[in-house]
Design a protein around this motif. Sequence first.
Motif, PDB file in Angstrom:
ATOM      1  N   CYS A  44      -2.745  -1.173 -14.553  1.00  0.00           N
ATOM      2  CA  CYS A  44      -2.364  -0.069 -13.667  1.00  0.00           C
ATOM      3  C   CYS A  44      -1.765   1.097 -14.440  1.00  0.00           C
ATOM      4  O   CYS A  44      -1.521   2.166 -13.879  1.00  0.00           O
ATOM      5  N   GLY A  83       0.480   2.587  -9.874  1.00  0.00           N
ATOM      6  CA  GLY A  83       0.109   1.932  -8.633  1.00  0.00           C
ATOM      7  C   GLY A  83      -1.036   0.957  -8.814  1.00  0.00           C
ATOM      8  O   GLY A  83      -1.670   0.895  -9.876  1.00  0.00           O
ATOM      9  N   TYR A  84      -1.326   0.222  -7.745  1.00  0.00           N
ATOM     10  CA  TYR A  84      -2.359  -0.813  -7.800  1.00  0.00           C
ATOM     11  C   TYR A  84      -3.767  -0.275  -7.602  1.00  0.00           C
ATOM     12  O   TYR A  84      -4.721  -1.051  -7.535  1.00  0.00           O
ATOM     13  N   HIS A  85      -3.925   1.045  -7.513  1.00  0.00           N
ATOM     14  CA  HIS A  85      -5.237   1.598  -7.149  1.00  0.00           C
ATOM     15  C   HIS A  85      -6.326   1.253  -8.155  1.00  0.00           C
ATOM     16  O   HIS A  85      -7.490   1.111  -7.786  1.00  0.00           O
ATOM     17  N   TYR A 102       7.014  -2.826  -4.696  1.00  0.00           N
ATOM     18  CA  TYR A 102       6.970  -1.513  -4.058  1.00  0.00           C
ATOM     19  C   TYR A 102       8.380  -0.957  -3.873  1.00  0.00           C
ATOM     20  O   TYR A 102       8.711  -0.421  -2.821  1.00  0.00           O
ATOM     21  N   SER A 126       5.850   2.470  -8.576  1.00  0.00           N
ATOM     22  CA  SER A 126       4.986   1.421  -8.040  1.00  0.00           C
ATOM     23  C   SER A 126       3.768   1.985  -7.314  1.00  0.00           C
ATOM     24  O   SER A 126       2.881   1.225  -6.927  1.00  0.00           O
ATOM     25  N   GLY A 127       3.732   3.299  -7.100  1.00  0.00           N
ATOM     26  CA  GLY A 127       2.602   3.892  -6.405  1.00  0.00           C
ATOM     27  C   GLY A 127       2.735   3.761  -4.895  1.00  0.00           C
ATOM     28  O   GLY A 127       3.729   3.260  -4.367  1.00  0.00           O
ATOM     29  N   ASP A 128       1.697   4.227  -4.192  1.00  0.00           N
ATOM     30  CA  ASP A 128       1.744   4.214  -2.729  1.00  0.00           C
ATOM     31  C   ASP A 128       1.026   2.983  -2.174  1.00  0.00           C
ATOM     32  O   ASP A 128       0.550   2.119  -2.913  1.00  0.00           O
TER      33      ASP A 128
END
Length: 396
Positions: free
Chosen positions: A214, A272-274, A293, A298-300
């Motif tokens: 990530c 983030g985990y995207h 999160y 941690s991203g959205d």
Amino acid sequence: MSSLKLRPPFRVEHVGSLIRPRELYDLRVLHQQGKCAPADLAAAEDAAVAHVVKLQRDLGLGTITDGEMRREVYFEGVFNKLEGMTDLPHRPMTEYKSYLPHVKLLTAMGFTEYPSYHCSGKIKRTVPFYVDHFKALKSIVAPEEVSRIKVNMCPPTWIHQRHGSDGTYDPAVYKSDDDYFDDLGIAYREEIKELYELGCRHIQLDDPTFCYFCNDETMEEMEGAGVDSGALLDTYIRAINVCTVDRPRDLNISLHMCRGNFNGGVYFTEGGYHRIAARVFTQVDVDTFYLEYDNERSGDFAPLRYLPLNKVAVLGIVTTKDPKLEHPEVLKARIHEAAEVIANGIPPRSKDVALNQLCISPQCGFASVWQGNPVTEEDEKQKFALLANVAKQVWH
């Protein structure tokens, strides 16, 4: 693949490790100095386990663990027990992958060597990993609580992510990553089978590996080093799956994707985990994902749109790295935001169904290493109480 019942009786979970009681902490310090007899340390560990079991009961947590009181660090207990693994207490930092954030941190701290292992023979599980720990915990809970016991273990990817294909195993022993992970998978399945037969119904893999994919900087350096990151991600997905395949349907296996929780709560990576969500959420054969999160790094929640209908996401929306309490209204809003993303995901579903796929927890353990994070046990209790209060209001 197992089928998870999507109406968990408890909405508040915890990742596994808890703050060590003062007596155990002090004895661990003495043990590090060679001033504590093993029997005295073991007795303190027993008392600490009993203490944290009561704490978890009192807080109404969904799972019961031993708090990792018997470990110095969360990944202890697997690779050091496998036949075929050679202990290397002074492995040079030059044999670690320099693009990994935690390797960079250790190097910046002045480490020129760090303990690790090398696979020099065929992997076999000749002794259990955590069976004795499970039996000890089982002996102090009520029979109806046994199914709530959760066993945490490090992932099969642990050594490989540090050293890669060229530094993990002897090529005379294993000719490929698949060969290596196949035998490692057999060892994990043997452990899982024995734990299940003793009554264990929840096993959690604590894995920092996936979150490295990530991190933009890590990915750039990985590719610069000639590593095919997509192929490596597939290798690690497969490594998990060969451990969890053909498990009993009522055994819940979860995956905690961690960004680091070193001494003092230090983190290693961000992002983030995207980058990984579409593949990890749909291809990794586990029932539950514990996700961090707790802050902006941690991203959205957008990656949650890939969460399948038959899996649960535990949102780690309360930090273990800071005693400051999050605002309950903010937490409730975030839970509903995550549910909306899942509801409009692939495939779409109702908001109620999406909410039913969610639980909440702290973002990581409170003490992934025995020294713990910069919080007290009282802080820990308040964090859990906050989560419990929020859960009651969201899932009333």
